[in-house]
Design an enzyme around this catalytic site. Structure first.
Site, PDB file in Angstrom:
ATOM      1  N   LYS A 178     -77.555  32.134 -27.609  1.00 47.67           N
ATOM      2  CA  LYS A 178     -76.120  31.953 -27.891  1.00 47.67           C
ATOM      3  C   LYS A 178     -75.733  33.129 -28.787  1.00 47.67           C
ATOM      4  O   LYS A 178     -75.950  33.101 -29.991  1.00 47.67           O
ATOM      5  CB  LYS A 178     -75.895  30.621 -28.619  1.00 47.67           C
ATOM      6  CG  LYS A 178     -74.568  29.962 -28.317  1.00 47.67           C
ATOM      7  CD  LYS A 178     -73.355  30.785 -28.703  1.00 47.67           C
ATOM      8  CE  LYS A 178     -73.027  30.637 -30.170  1.00 47.67           C
ATOM      9  NZ  LYS A 178     -72.009  31.622 -30.611  1.00 47.67           N
ATOM     10  N   GLU A 254     -83.190  32.902 -40.523  1.00 42.61           N
ATOM     11  CA  GLU A 254     -82.960  34.140 -41.274  1.00 42.61           C
ATOM     12  C   GLU A 254     -81.509  34.083 -41.726  1.00 42.61           C
ATOM     13  O   GLU A 254     -80.590  34.198 -40.907  1.00 42.61           O
ATOM     14  CB  GLU A 254     -83.272  35.347 -40.390  1.00 42.61           C
ATOM     15  CG  GLU A 254     -84.769  35.372 -40.078  1.00 42.61           C
ATOM     16  CD  GLU A 254     -85.228  36.481 -39.146  1.00 42.61           C
ATOM     17  OE1 GLU A 254     -84.386  37.110 -38.486  1.00 42.61           O
ATOM     18  OE2 GLU A 254     -86.445  36.698 -39.067  1.00 42.61           O
ATOM     19  N   CYS A 288     -77.738  42.151 -43.480  1.00 41.49           N
ATOM     20  CA  CYS A 288     -78.229  41.040 -44.307  1.00 41.49           C
ATOM     21  C   CYS A 288     -79.056  41.548 -45.480  1.00 41.49           C
ATOM     22  O   CYS A 288     -79.090  40.930 -46.535  1.00 41.49           O
ATOM     23  CB  CYS A 288     -79.055  40.091 -43.458  1.00 41.49           C
ATOM     24  SG  CYS A 288     -80.384  40.943 -42.604  1.00 41.49           S
ATOM     25  N   GLU A 390     -72.267  35.822 -51.411  1.00 42.40           N
ATOM     26  CA  GLU A 390     -72.405  36.868 -50.397  1.00 42.40           C
ATOM     27  C   GLU A 390     -71.023  37.234 -49.846  1.00 42.40           C
ATOM     28  O   GLU A 390     -70.267  36.356 -49.433  1.00 42.40           O
ATOM     29  CB  GLU A 390     -73.293  36.383 -49.254  1.00 42.40           C
ATOM     30  CG  GLU A 390     -73.483  37.450 -48.188  1.00 42.40           C
ATOM     31  CD  GLU A 390     -74.271  36.970 -46.963  1.00 42.40           C
ATOM     32  OE1 GLU A 390     -73.942  35.900 -46.421  1.00 42.40           O
ATOM     33  OE2 GLU A 390     -75.200  37.682 -46.562  1.00 42.40           O
TER      34      GLU A 390
HETATM   35  P1  NAD Z   1     -72.583  32.694 -38.666  1.00 41.95           P
HETATM   36  O1  NAD Z   1     -73.500  31.750 -39.340  1.00 41.95           O
HETATM   37  O2  NAD Z   1     -71.130  32.511 -38.857  1.00 41.95           O
HETATM   38  O3  NAD Z   1     -72.802  32.678 -37.085  1.00 41.95           O
HETATM   39  C1  NAD Z   1     -74.059  32.942 -36.518  1.00 41.95           C
HETATM   40  C2  NAD Z   1     -74.159  32.245 -35.175  1.00 41.95           C
HETATM   41  O4  NAD Z   1     -74.164  30.838 -35.370  1.00 41.95           O
HETATM   42  C3  NAD Z   1     -73.006  32.549 -34.228  1.00 41.95           C
HETATM   43  O5  NAD Z   1     -73.528  32.720 -32.943  1.00 41.95           O
HETATM   44  C4  NAD Z   1     -72.158  31.282 -34.322  1.00 41.95           C
HETATM   45  O6  NAD Z   1     -71.386  31.046 -33.184  1.00 41.95           O
HETATM   46  C5  NAD Z   1     -73.236  30.230 -34.485  1.00 41.95           C
HETATM   47  N1  NAD Z   1     -72.801  28.986 -35.098  1.00 41.95           N
HETATM   48  C6  NAD Z   1     -71.841  28.803 -36.046  1.00 41.95           C
HETATM   49  N2  NAD Z   1     -71.759  27.505 -36.386  1.00 41.95           N
HETATM   50  C7  NAD Z   1     -72.685  26.834 -35.638  1.00 41.95           C
HETATM   51  C8  NAD Z   1     -73.078  25.477 -35.534  1.00 41.95           C
HETATM   52  N3  NAD Z   1     -72.519  24.524 -36.274  1.00 41.95           N
HETATM   53  N4  NAD Z   1     -74.050  25.160 -34.649  1.00 41.95           N
HETATM   54  C9  NAD Z   1     -74.649  26.110 -33.907  1.00 41.95           C
HETATM   55  N5  NAD Z   1     -74.314  27.407 -33.959  1.00 41.95           N
HETATM   56  C10 NAD Z   1     -73.347  27.780 -34.824  1.00 41.95           C
HETATM   57  O7  NAD Z   1     -73.054  34.142 -39.125  1.00 41.95           O
HETATM   58  P2  NAD Z   1     -72.341  35.527 -38.794  1.00 41.95           P
HETATM   59  O8  NAD Z   1     -71.047  35.557 -39.534  1.00 41.95           O
HETATM   60  O9  NAD Z   1     -72.377  35.739 -37.333  1.00 41.95           O
HETATM   61  O10 NAD Z   1     -73.365  36.574 -39.443  1.00 41.95           O
HETATM   62  C11 NAD Z   1     -73.307  36.973 -40.791  1.00 41.95           C
HETATM   63  C12 NAD Z   1     -74.312  36.186 -41.608  1.00 41.95           C
HETATM   64  O11 NAD Z   1     -75.605  36.342 -41.068  1.00 41.95           O
HETATM   65  C13 NAD Z   1     -74.432  36.651 -43.041  1.00 41.95           C
HETATM   66  O12 NAD Z   1     -74.527  35.536 -43.881  1.00 41.95           O
HETATM   67  C14 NAD Z   1     -75.724  37.429 -43.061  1.00 41.95           C
HETATM   68  O13 NAD Z   1     -76.365  37.517 -44.307  1.00 41.95           O
HETATM   69  C15 NAD Z   1     -76.548  36.657 -42.089  1.00 41.95           C
HETATM   70  N6  NAD Z   1     -77.623  37.470 -41.534  1.00 41.95           N
HETATM   71  C16 NAD Z   1     -78.905  37.231 -41.948  1.00 41.95           C
HETATM   72  C17 NAD Z   1     -79.946  38.009 -41.468  1.00 41.95           C
HETATM   73  C18 NAD Z   1     -81.364  37.785 -41.913  1.00 41.95           C
HETATM   74  O14 NAD Z   1     -82.261  38.338 -41.296  1.00 41.95           O
HETATM   75  N7  NAD Z   1     -81.609  37.009 -42.956  1.00 41.95           N
HETATM   76  C19 NAD Z   1     -79.680  39.032 -40.542  1.00 41.95           C
HETATM   77  C20 NAD Z   1     -78.347  39.243 -40.155  1.00 41.95           C
HETATM   78  C21 NAD Z   1     -77.328  38.451 -40.641  1.00 41.95           C
END
Ligand code: NAD
Length: 486
Positions: A178, A254, A288, A390
């Site tokens: 997804k 992550e 991240c 963040e």
């Molecule tokens: P997000 O959590 O908003 O979305 C990530 C994914 O989750 C998307 O595909 C979204 O559609 C899906 N999603 C959202 N709500 C959901 C739910 N209730 N059930 C299932 N799926 C759901 O994150 P983002 O805004 O896309 O990315 C930025 C975030 O990601 C930042 O917090 C960043 O730190 C983190 N990040 C972490 C790493 C790591 O390796 N630790 C790497 C990259 C990004």
């Protein structure tokens, strides 16, 4: 206008509901595509296809045969390098120099790196004598976990997706991906490469949509999914863990970070300034592992702030393929509003704005884009929102410190624990700090430097589990013990 379809059982399919949503280019916020949103029927079909592949040709393949396909995938991505590059850049607006050096090559390499891991990994075996004088031999076998849901963010779409799909397939699983609703393109394009290399149908599936009450939730709650690997915000991670609790499915997470850089006065000043510039502003701060808190030892504080200000002001915003461009937009209008909200809050909380603090002045054609200025603050207490939360934008707060103990306590006083970068020429201090800071990843005199055989992941609220090298096997395989008596 491009159309992004779901990829299920080797075929591109629309949604039964006919629902679509817009795909926008963040440089000018123009609509560049329509994405077909998967509903429950498409998610059911994708999970069923993944299950059938597991029980069919794919499940019967030897490790060597699987690895040949993974190698072909890496080659296939590189053969279509330009298509992947254009797709990633249209979705994210990131500069060409970044996407062509990091996103696409690493996105391909993630398939190759796990070939070596899976071919060379061993399991334990023990011999023991039984009470009746016979022998018992136990040995471990690693079996695939099953159907894996891969839920991805938008900041490094292909790279972070293949970082999970690579080891999942190497271990013999099948996947339903997804992608983020913001970046549907490269995951969709990868379906073409899967078919071109002869990947059995159903091994790789893609369902598009949002989180709650959409494809993300339908997939993570699906009883046919055996494990969920997720990269994204900590808050979303909590929702996914609740979904995973139904049916006791394992998760690999992550999550978010609020990473600190610690700069001691004895550092190589230029290395520290250049590296912190990258860790704060690269990919418009949407990494991240990026730095949003910088602590600088007092004797070099003013000099460091001035040097980083100069670097931030040289980050020219612009179009991805303009060689003068040093920084792209953030991902969306929504994220721009979030980052600018923090910029406003910092000023309200009494920050000294060293540079930035708003939107850059862009030419008329790019005025609607999701631009924000690289921003540096000083003078805030450790309790300020921009020091504790963040932001995920091109910004940092810089604070002076006087001792190792003081800075260690400040760095650790945060709910996240993803990464840190330490700058000093004192090797003892560097290692003391690296071992004292509560994070999954510590860099000394460097940042973002990765050997893909090593562990990757976060401590505290930055994640659960480690991926990378043999560590990925913990999540992507089930370890079975076999006991033989003879
Ligand atoms: P997000 O959590 O908003 O979305 C990530 C994914 O989750 C998307 O595909 C979204 O559609 C899906 N999603 C959202 N709500 C959901 C739910 N209730 N059930 C299932 N799926 C759901 O994150 P983002 O805004 O896309 O990315 C930025 C975030 O990601 C930042 O917090 C960043 O730190 C983190 N990040 C972490 C790493 C790591 O390796 N630790 C790497 C990259 C990004």
């Amino acid at each position: 206008m491009k159309e992004f379809l779901n990829f299920i059982n080797g075929e591109y399919v629309k949604s039964a509901s006919g629902k679509t949503f817009d795909n926008r280019n963040p440089v000018d916020n123009s609509v560049i595509g329509k994405v077909h949103e998967a509903g429950r029927p498409e998610v059911d079909a994708a999970v069923a296809a993944a299950r059938a592949a597991l029980e069919g040709d794919w499940g019967r393949m030897s490790v060597v045969e699987r690895c040949k396909l993974l190698d072909a995938l890496a080659i296939g991505i590189n053969d279509r390098f330009d298509d992947f590059l254009q797709a990633e850049i249209a979705d994210t607006g990131k500069p060409n120099h970044l996407a062509s050096h990091v996103d696409i090559p690493r996105g391909a390499a993630n398939f190759q790196i796990f070939i070596d891991t899976i071919k060379s990994v061993s399991t334990e075996s023990f011999n023991m004598r039984t009470p009746d004088g016979k022998t018992a031999l136990s040995y471990g076998v690693r079996v695939p976990r099953g159907v894996i849901a891969v839920v991805c963010p938008w900041n490094l779409p292909l790279l972070l997706m293949t970082w999970k799909v690579g080891p999942a397939l190497a271990c013999g699983n099948t996947v339903v991906v997804k992608p983020s609703e913001e970046t549907p393109a490269t995951a969709t394009l990868l379906g073409e490469v899967m078919n071109a290399v002869g990947m059995p149908k159903g091994v790789y599936n893609v369902v598009h949509g949002f989180g709650p009450d959409s494809a993300g939730e339908f997939l993570t709650r699906h009883p046919g999914v055996n494990g969920i690997t997720f990269t994204g915000e900590t808050r979303t991670g909590e929702a996914i863990m609740k979904a995973a609790a139904e049916g006791i499915r394992p998760v690999s997470m992550e999550l978010g970070g609020k990473n600190a850089a610690v700069v001691f006065a004895d550092c190589d000043f230029q290395v520290a300034v250049d590296t912190v510039t990258r860790s704060c502003f690269e990919n418009a701060g949407q990494v991240c592992l990026g730095t949003e808190r910088v602590y600088v030892e007092r004797p070099i504080f003013d000099r460091f702030v001035a040097a980083l200000k100069g670097k931030a002001e040289a980050m020219t915003p612009g179009l991805p393929f303009d060689p003068a461009t040093k920084i792209g937009p953030v991902i969306s209008k929504e994220h721009q509003a979030k980052v600018l909200g923090y910029y406003k809050k910092a000023a309200e909380e009494g920050a000294t704005v060293v540079t930035g603090g708003g939107m850059p002045d862009m030419p008329a054609a790019l005025k609607d884009g999701c631009w924000v200025q690289p921003t540096i603050w000083t003078g805030l207490p450790e309790t300020a929102s921009v020091i504790t939360e963040e932001i995920f934008g091109p910004c940092c707060h810089i604070a002076p410190f006087d001792s190792e103990q003081e800075v260690l306590a400040k760095v650790n006083k945060n709910r996240y624990g993803l990464a840190t970068a330490i700058f000093t020429q004192d090797i003892g201090r560097a290692n003391r700090m690296a071992q004292g800071i509560h994070v999954g990843l510590a860099w000394i005199n460097s940042w973002f430097l990765r050997d893909l055989r090593t562990s990757f992941g976060g401590s505290k609220q930055s994640g659960i589990g480690r991926e990378g090298g043999v560590h990925s096997l913990e999540f992507y395989t089930d370890l079975r013990n076999v006991m033989v008596k003879f």
